[in-house]
Design a protein around this motif. Structure first.
Motif, mmCIF file in Angstrom:
data_model
loop_
_atom_site.group_PDB
_atom_site.id
_atom_site.type_symbol
_atom_site.label_atom_id
_atom_site.label_comp_id
_atom_site.label_asym_id
_atom_site.label_seq_id
_atom_site.Cartn_x
_atom_site.Cartn_y
_atom_site.Cartn_z
ATOM 1 N N ILE A 60 0.821 -1.207 0.000
ATOM 2 C CA ILE A 60 0.000 0.000 0.000
ATOM 3 C C ILE A 60 0.860 1.264 0.000
ATOM 4 C CG2 ILE A 60 -1.606 1.310 1.479
ATOM 5 C CD1 ILE A 60 -3.000 -1.376 2.054
ATOM 6 N N ASP A 63 1.000 3.304 -3.298
ATOM 7 C CA ASP A 63 -0.262 3.816 -3.829
ATOM 8 C C ASP A 63 -0.058 4.913 -4.870
ATOM 9 O OD1 ASP A 63 -3.096 4.777 -3.879
ATOM 10 O OD2 ASP A 63 -2.289 6.400 -2.660
ATOM 11 N N ILE A 73 -5.520 4.128 -2.564
ATOM 12 C CA ILE A 73 -5.515 2.881 -1.797
ATOM 13 C C ILE A 73 -4.682 3.135 -0.548
ATOM 14 C CG2 ILE A 73 -4.858 0.455 -1.724
ATOM 15 C CD1 ILE A 73 -5.360 0.238 -4.671
ATOM 16 N N ARG A 74 -5.368 3.394 0.555
ATOM 17 C CA ARG A 74 -4.703 3.675 1.824
ATOM 18 C C ARG A 74 -4.807 2.513 2.801
ATOM 19 N NH1 ARG A 74 -7.978 9.136 1.250
ATOM 20 N NH2 ARG A 74 -9.326 7.470 0.508
ATOM 21 N N ASP A 75 -5.676 1.552 2.488
ATOM 22 C CA ASP A 75 -5.834 0.354 3.311
ATOM 23 C C ASP A 75 -6.531 -0.698 2.463
ATOM 24 O OD1 ASP A 75 -8.566 1.127 3.274
ATOM 25 O OD2 ASP A 75 -8.363 2.193 5.174
ATOM 26 N N LEU A 76 -6.769 -1.873 3.046
ATOM 27 C CA LEU A 76 -7.376 -2.951 2.263
ATOM 28 C C LEU A 76 -8.822 -2.628 1.905
ATOM 29 C CD1 LEU A 76 -6.476 -5.698 1.112
ATOM 30 C CD2 LEU A 76 -7.616 -6.782 3.054
ATOM 31 N N ASP A 78 -9.928 0.334 0.986
ATOM 32 C CA ASP A 78 -9.826 1.112 -0.249
ATOM 33 C C ASP A 78 -9.511 0.219 -1.443
ATOM 34 O OD1 ASP A 78 -10.320 3.509 1.037
ATOM 35 O OD2 ASP A 78 -8.246 4.191 1.015
ATOM 36 N N ALA A 79 -8.643 -0.759 -1.230
ATOM 37 C CA ALA A 79 -8.294 -1.676 -2.316
ATOM 38 C C ALA A 79 -9.528 -2.418 -2.819
ATOM 39 C CB ALA A 79 -7.239 -2.672 -1.847
ATOM 40 N N TRP A 82 -11.439 0.007 -5.065
ATOM 41 C CA TRP A 82 -10.657 0.683 -6.099
ATOM 42 C C TRP A 82 -11.079 0.312 -7.522
ATOM 43 C CZ3 TRP A 82 -7.074 -1.016 -9.774
ATOM 44 C CH2 TRP A 82 -6.233 -0.044 -10.325
ATOM 45 N N LEU A 144 0.295 -4.238 -6.325
ATOM 46 C CA LEU A 144 -0.755 -3.546 -5.577
ATOM 47 C C LEU A 144 -2.035 -3.471 -6.396
ATOM 48 C CD1 LEU A 144 -1.837 -1.861 -3.217
ATOM 49 C CD2 LEU A 144 -0.720 0.140 -4.240
ATOM 50 N N ALA A 148 -5.733 -5.193 -5.479
ATOM 51 C CA ALA A 148 -7.026 -4.510 -5.482
ATOM 52 C C ALA A 148 -8.034 -5.244 -6.345
ATOM 53 C CB ALA A 148 -6.842 -3.067 -5.961
#
Length: 301
Positions: A60, A63, A73-76, A78-79, A82, A144, A148
């Motif tokens: 992450i 990002d 994507i700041r954490d899972l 967000d992933a 995304w 990454l 996502a």
């Protein structure tokens, strides 16, 4: 008071009123594309190995290299949303639209190998993106992006109407009432309204660490099996609940309705699919970040 001062005061008043109104405006409800996907990610993060959690955090950190500043994507969590966020940039990401589903007619025999040419469906992309994520020779931002897509598509394949269809774009073309609320569509109800109620009403909460026995019961299978499960739920639960008839016996009415009894019966189905998605996500992330080559997958392309 001069005219310029009056104009300045008026502009300030209008700006202030706009700020107040903005704070009062209702916040749109998050859907299976938002609230549901974020919940599956939270379930996964609560059940992965500590080493997997650390590996996720390391990826992450890259990002900014995705080049999607409006879809961070700041954490899972967000992933997990995304891939839906970047689809708004059609000229760059429109080609991924077909990756989110693989619908099959509910009144025909299920065939996991149909309607997925070149792996361009949710089943093929789950396997593809897990393998990209597991490949440590690739750049971190590429991995990454794959993470996502992987976590999002695992969520998508567990929503029954991403797999089952009755000539209606997975229920999108079915005008459906949800209790006393008219004018929705069947896909949207299972995507959002029903999923949100299923999550918020769950006791105990869906987001928690699950026991080894629970994971053994709920986290198995591969993408092809998960797609078949969703297709069967669409055939046996979703469409019959909306139409109260044999859905494969001729054409269906244009409008459908979910009674309160139908909704209550559907909630545990939705809850189970969300938990299965989260636990299966945790397993696939653990596999991808485990040392050594990824074992051959058996899901159909």
């Amino acid at each position: 008071m001069g005219l310029g001062t009056i104009r300045s005061c008026a502009a300030g008043l209008i700006a202030g009123m706009a700020m107040v109104l903005a704070t009062l405006a209702p916040v749109p409800a998050m859907a299976w594309g938002g609230y549901g996907h974020r919940t599956t990610a939270d379930i996964a993060l609560a059940n992965v190995q500590p080493s997997t959690r650390a590996a996720i955090a390391r990826l992450i950190a890259y990002d900014a290299q995705l080049g999607t500043p409006e879809c961070r994507i700041r954490d899972l969590e967000d992933a997990a949303v995304w891939p839906d966020c970047v689809r708004r940039d059609y000229w760059r990401w429109g080609y991924t639209a077909a990756w989110h589903y693989r619908t099959a007619p509910i009144c025909e025999a299920y065939n996991a190998r149909s309607n997925c040419s070149g792996g361009n469906c949710v089943l093929g992309q789950i396997e593809r993106n897990q393998r990209i994520l597991a490949d440590e020779t690739l750049p971190a931002n590429v991995r990454l992006e794959a993470m996502a897509f992987l976590v999002h598509f695992i969520g998508d394949v567990h929503m029954p109407l991403h797999s089952g269809d009755k000539d209606d774009k997975g229920g999108n073309d079915r005008v459906t009432s949800y209790g006393d609320v008219p004018g929705l569509n069947l896909h949207g109800i299972w995507d959002s309204t029903l999923a949100e109620r299923a999550i918020t009403s769950a006791q105990p909460p869906l987001v928690r660490a699950y026991s080894a026995a629970e994971r053994a019961e709920l986290a198995g299978g591969d993408a092809a099996e998960w797609g078949r499960e969703s297709w069967q739920l669409a055939r046996d639960v979703v469409y019959p609940g909306a139409f109260e008839q044999n859905v494969c016996d001729g054409d269906l009415p244009e409008n459908a309705a979910l009674t309160q009894a139908d909704i209550e019966a559907a909630i545990p189905v939705s809850q189970k699919r969300i938990v299965q998605a989260g636990l299966r996500m945790a397993r696939m992330l653990d596999e991808a970040f485990a040392p050594g080559p990824l074992a051959p997958a058996s899901s159909a392309r």
